[in-house]
Design a protein around this motif. Structure first.
Motif, PDB file in Angstrom:
ATOM      1  N   HIS A   1       0.833  -1.198   0.000  1.00 36.36           N
ATOM      2  CA  HIS A   1       0.000   0.000   0.000  1.00 36.36           C
ATOM      3  C   HIS A   1       0.869   1.249   0.000  1.00 36.36           C
ATOM      4  CE1 HIS A   1      -3.905  -1.920   0.722  1.00 36.36           C
ATOM      5  NE2 HIS A   1      -3.183  -2.816   1.352  1.00 36.36           N
ATOM      6  N   LEU A   2       0.431   2.228  -0.768  1.00 36.84           N
ATOM      7  CA  LEU A   2       1.093   3.526  -0.824  1.00 36.84           C
ATOM      8  C   LEU A   2       0.062   4.609  -0.596  1.00 36.84           C
ATOM      9  CD1 LEU A   2       3.157   3.054  -4.106  1.00 36.84           C
ATOM     10  CD2 LEU A   2       4.028   2.917  -1.775  1.00 36.84           C
ATOM     11  N   LEU A   3       0.477   5.703  -0.031  1.00 38.79           N
ATOM     12  CA  LEU A   3      -0.375   6.872   0.138  1.00 38.79           C
ATOM     13  C   LEU A   3      -0.076   7.831  -0.999  1.00 38.79           C
ATOM     14  CD1 LEU A   3      -2.337   8.506   1.942  1.00 38.79           C
ATOM     15  CD2 LEU A   3      -0.312   9.430   3.070  1.00 38.79           C
ATOM     16  N   ALA A   4      -1.120   8.319  -1.672  1.00 42.47           N
ATOM     17  CA  ALA A   4      -0.947   9.271  -2.768  1.00 42.47           C
ATOM     18  C   ALA A   4      -1.971  10.381  -2.610  1.00 42.47           C
ATOM     19  CB  ALA A   4      -1.130   8.572  -4.111  1.00 42.47           C
TER      20      ALA A   4
ATOM     21  N   GLU B   1      -6.937  17.761  -4.188  1.00 39.72           N
ATOM     22  CA  GLU B   1      -8.138  17.755  -3.353  1.00 39.72           C
ATOM     23  C   GLU B   1      -8.530  16.380  -2.826  1.00 39.72           C
ATOM     24  OE1 GLU B   1     -11.096  19.687  -5.745  1.00 39.72           O
ATOM     25  OE2 GLU B   1     -10.331  21.666  -5.248  1.00 39.72           O
ATOM     26  N   ALA B   2      -7.626  15.390  -2.859  1.00 39.42           N
ATOM     27  CA  ALA B   2      -7.996  14.060  -2.373  1.00 39.42           C
ATOM     28  C   ALA B   2      -6.758  13.276  -1.948  1.00 39.42           C
ATOM     29  CB  ALA B   2      -8.752  13.291  -3.450  1.00 39.42           C
ATOM     30  N   LEU B   3      -6.972  12.343  -1.005  1.00 34.21           N
ATOM     31  CA  LEU B   3      -5.946  11.376  -0.603  1.00 34.21           C
ATOM     32  C   LEU B   3      -6.424   9.995  -1.021  1.00 34.21           C
ATOM     33  CD1 LEU B   3      -5.028  12.503   3.029  1.00 34.21           C
ATOM     34  CD2 LEU B   3      -3.613  12.738   0.991  1.00 34.21           C
ATOM     35  N   TYR B   4      -5.485   9.158  -1.480  1.00 33.63           N
ATOM     36  CA  TYR B   4      -5.806   7.818  -1.961  1.00 33.63           C
ATOM     37  C   TYR B   4      -4.914   6.774  -1.316  1.00 33.63           C
ATOM     38  CZ  TYR B   4      -8.218  10.143  -5.810  1.00 33.63           C
ATOM     39  OH  TYR B   4      -9.072  10.919  -6.553  1.00 33.63           O
ATOM     40  N   ASP B   5      -5.466   5.575  -1.153  1.00 40.06           N
ATOM     41  CA  ASP B   5      -4.686   4.389  -0.824  1.00 40.06           C
ATOM     42  C   ASP B   5      -4.493   3.647  -2.142  1.00 40.06           C
ATOM     43  OD1 ASP B   5      -3.568   2.068   0.476  1.00 40.06           O
ATOM     44  OD2 ASP B   5      -5.518   1.124   0.152  1.00 40.06           O
ATOM     45  N   LEU B   6      -3.249   3.389  -2.521  1.00 42.41           N
ATOM     46  CA  LEU B   6      -2.945   2.628  -3.719  1.00 42.41           C
ATOM     47  C   LEU B   6      -2.503   1.238  -3.302  1.00 42.41           C
ATOM     48  CD1 LEU B   6      -0.911   5.281  -5.741  1.00 42.41           C
ATOM     49  CD2 LEU B   6      -3.374   4.849  -5.773  1.00 42.41           C
ATOM     50  N   ALA B   7      -3.290   0.242  -3.655  1.00 42.27           N
ATOM     51  CA  ALA B   7      -2.984  -1.143  -3.311  1.00 42.27           C
ATOM     52  C   ALA B   7      -2.278  -1.802  -4.485  1.00 42.27           C
ATOM     53  CB  ALA B   7      -4.265  -1.894  -2.971  1.00 42.27           C
ATOM     54  N   LEU B   8      -1.097  -2.344  -4.241  1.00 41.48           N
ATOM     55  CA  LEU B   8      -0.297  -2.977  -5.274  1.00 41.48           C
ATOM     56  C   LEU B   8      -0.510  -4.484  -5.233  1.00 41.48           C
ATOM     57  CD1 LEU B   8       3.025  -1.066  -4.520  1.00 41.48           C
ATOM     58  CD2 LEU B   8       1.242  -0.429  -6.137  1.00 41.48           C
TER      59      LEU B   8
ATOM     60  N   GLY C   1       0.835  -7.562  -7.714  1.00 39.29           N
ATOM     61  CA  GLY C   1       1.566  -7.930  -8.918  1.00 39.29           C
ATOM     62  C   GLY C   1       1.925  -6.682  -9.699  1.00 39.29           C
ATOM     63  N   HIS C   2       1.442  -6.608 -10.944  1.00 34.28           N
ATOM     64  CA  HIS C   2       1.696  -5.434 -11.783  1.00 34.28           C
ATOM     65  C   HIS C   2       0.475  -4.530 -11.865  1.00 34.28           C
ATOM     66  CE1 HIS C   2       5.582  -6.917 -13.050  1.00 34.28           C
ATOM     67  NE2 HIS C   2       5.043  -8.093 -13.298  1.00 34.28           N
ATOM     68  N   LYS C   3      -0.483  -4.723 -10.986  1.00 34.10           N
ATOM     69  CA  LYS C   3      -1.704  -3.925 -11.000  1.00 34.10           C
ATOM     70  C   LYS C   3      -1.783  -3.050  -9.758  1.00 34.10           C
ATOM     71  CE  LYS C   3      -4.305  -7.246 -13.675  1.00 34.10           C
ATOM     72  NZ  LYS C   3      -5.510  -8.053 -13.771  1.00 34.10           N
ATOM     73  N   ILE C   4      -2.423  -1.892  -9.915  1.00 37.20           N
ATOM     74  CA  ILE C   4      -2.632  -0.966  -8.803  1.00 37.20           C
ATOM     75  C   ILE C   4      -4.113  -0.614  -8.743  1.00 37.20           C
ATOM     76  CG2 ILE C   4      -2.142   1.332  -7.877  1.00 37.20           C
ATOM     77  CD1 ILE C   4       0.535   1.232  -9.331  1.00 37.20           C
ATOM     78  N   ALA C   5      -4.696  -0.722  -7.552  1.00 37.25           N
ATOM     79  CA  ALA C   5      -6.086  -0.315  -7.342  1.00 37.25           C
ATOM     80  C   ALA C   5      -6.080   0.899  -6.419  1.00 37.25           C
ATOM     81  CB  ALA C   5      -6.896  -1.447  -6.724  1.00 37.25           C
ATOM     82  N   ALA C   6      -6.760   1.960  -6.818  1.00 36.99           N
ATOM     83  CA  ALA C   6      -6.808   3.186  -6.026  1.00 36.99           C
ATOM     84  C   ALA C   6      -8.137   3.289  -5.296  1.00 36.99           C
ATOM     85  CB  ALA C   6      -6.622   4.400  -6.926  1.00 36.99           C
ATOM     86  N   LYS C   7      -8.060   3.648  -4.018  1.00 37.63           N
ATOM     87  CA  LYS C   7      -9.258   3.862  -3.202  1.00 37.63           C
ATOM     88  C   LYS C   7      -9.156   5.255  -2.589  1.00 37.63           C
ATOM     89  CE  LYS C   7     -10.950   2.613   1.282  1.00 37.63           C
ATOM     90  NZ  LYS C   7     -10.619   1.871   2.477  1.00 37.63           N
ATOM     91  N   LYS C   8     -10.138   6.114  -2.845  1.00 38.11           N
ATOM     92  CA  LYS C   8     -10.132   7.450  -2.267  1.00 38.11           C
ATOM     93  C   LYS C   8     -10.478   7.335  -0.785  1.00 38.11           C
ATOM     94  CE  LYS C   8     -11.903  10.772  -4.668  1.00 38.11           C
ATOM     95  NZ  LYS C   8     -12.831  11.739  -5.294  1.00 38.11           N
TER      96      LYS C   8
ATOM     97  N   THR D   1      -5.255  15.138  10.984  1.00 36.86           N
ATOM     98  CA  THR D   1      -5.033  13.706  11.089  1.00 36.86           C
ATOM     99  C   THR D   1      -6.241  12.987  10.507  1.00 36.86           C
ATOM    100  OG1 THR D   1      -5.982  13.572  13.323  1.00 36.86           O
ATOM    101  CG2 THR D   1      -3.593  13.905  13.158  1.00 36.86           C
ATOM    102  N   LEU D   2      -6.006  11.757  10.037  1.00 41.03           N
ATOM    103  CA  LEU D   2      -7.040  10.938   9.423  1.00 41.03           C
ATOM    104  C   LEU D   2      -6.636   9.481   9.575  1.00 41.03           C
ATOM    105  CD1 LEU D   2      -9.526  10.773   7.355  1.00 41.03           C
ATOM    106  CD2 LEU D   2      -7.753  10.689   5.594  1.00 41.03           C
ATOM    107  N   PRO D   3      -7.542   8.591   9.998  1.00 44.60           N
ATOM    108  CA  PRO D   3      -7.193   7.168  10.039  1.00 44.60           C
ATOM    109  C   PRO D   3      -6.921   6.643   8.623  1.00 44.60           C
ATOM    110  CG  PRO D   3      -9.254   7.594  11.212  1.00 44.60           C
ATOM    111  CD  PRO D   3      -8.899   8.851  10.482  1.00 44.60           C
ATOM    112  N   VAL D   4      -5.992   5.698   8.475  1.00 47.83           N
ATOM    113  CA  VAL D   4      -5.692   5.157   7.149  1.00 47.83           C
ATOM    114  C   VAL D   4      -6.897   4.434   6.561  1.00 47.83           C
ATOM    115  CG1 VAL D   4      -3.210   4.976   7.455  1.00 47.83           C
ATOM    116  CG2 VAL D   4      -4.667   3.051   8.083  1.00 47.83           C
ATOM    117  N   THR D   5      -7.862   4.077   7.380  1.00 44.56           N
ATOM    118  CA  THR D   5      -9.061   3.410   6.876  1.00 44.56           C
ATOM    119  C   THR D   5     -10.043   4.396   6.277  1.00 44.56           C
ATOM    120  OG1 THR D   5     -10.009   3.546   9.093  1.00 44.56           O
ATOM    121  CG2 THR D   5      -8.912   1.484   8.488  1.00 44.56           C
ATOM    122  N   GLY D   6      -9.740   5.686   6.352  1.00 41.81           N
ATOM    123  CA  GLY D   6     -10.631   6.725   5.852  1.00 41.81           C
ATOM    124  C   GLY D   6     -11.486   7.272   6.978  1.00 41.81           C
ATOM    125  N   GLY D   7     -12.456   8.073   6.617  1.00 44.03           N
ATOM    126  CA  GLY D   7     -13.336   8.662   7.621  1.00 44.03           C
ATOM    127  C   GLY D   7     -13.229  10.166   7.626  1.00 44.03           C
TER     128      GLY D   7
END
Length: 99
Positions: A11-14, A18-25, A27-34, A68-74
């Motif tokens: 996981h990476l923070l990006a 105007e937004a923060l995302y969790d990027l889940a890696l 293999g060679h794919k990345i899924a972004a979650k706002k 501050t913000l929990p990594v789970t969002g909110g």
């Protein structure tokens, strides 16, 4: 949603302006979650501290605050507002671009 582990190498923070995302890696794919949407604000530096994201955000009045913000969002929580008329961008130490 169950919390994810930020330091597990998958996981990476990006951020955009105007937004923060969790990027889940996977293999060679990345899924972004706002995890935070902050229209009308400028999101600056962000840093992971355990399971909490600390980030700087500015508004259209030129005020900058630390949140501050929990990594789970909110909901973000403002923990400090920098003095008015801060003339330079506020950086979280160790995260500013050194170029």
């Amino acid at each position: 949603m169950a919390p994810f582990h930020v330091y597990d190498g998958h996981h990476l923070l990006a951020s955009t302006q105007e937004a923060l995302y969790d990027l889940a890696l996977s293999g060679h794919k990345i899924a972004a979650k706002k995890i935070l949407s902050a229209p009308g604000h400028y999101l600056g530096d962000a840093l992971l501290v355990g399971s909490t994201i600390m980030f700087v955000a500015g508004d259209d009045k030129g005020e900058q605050s630390l949140y501050t913000l929990p990594v789970t969002g909110g909901t973000e929580k403002r923990v400090y507002q920098f003095p008015a008329n801060t003339t330079a961008g506020v950086n979280i130490l160790g995260t500013a671009d050194a170029s």
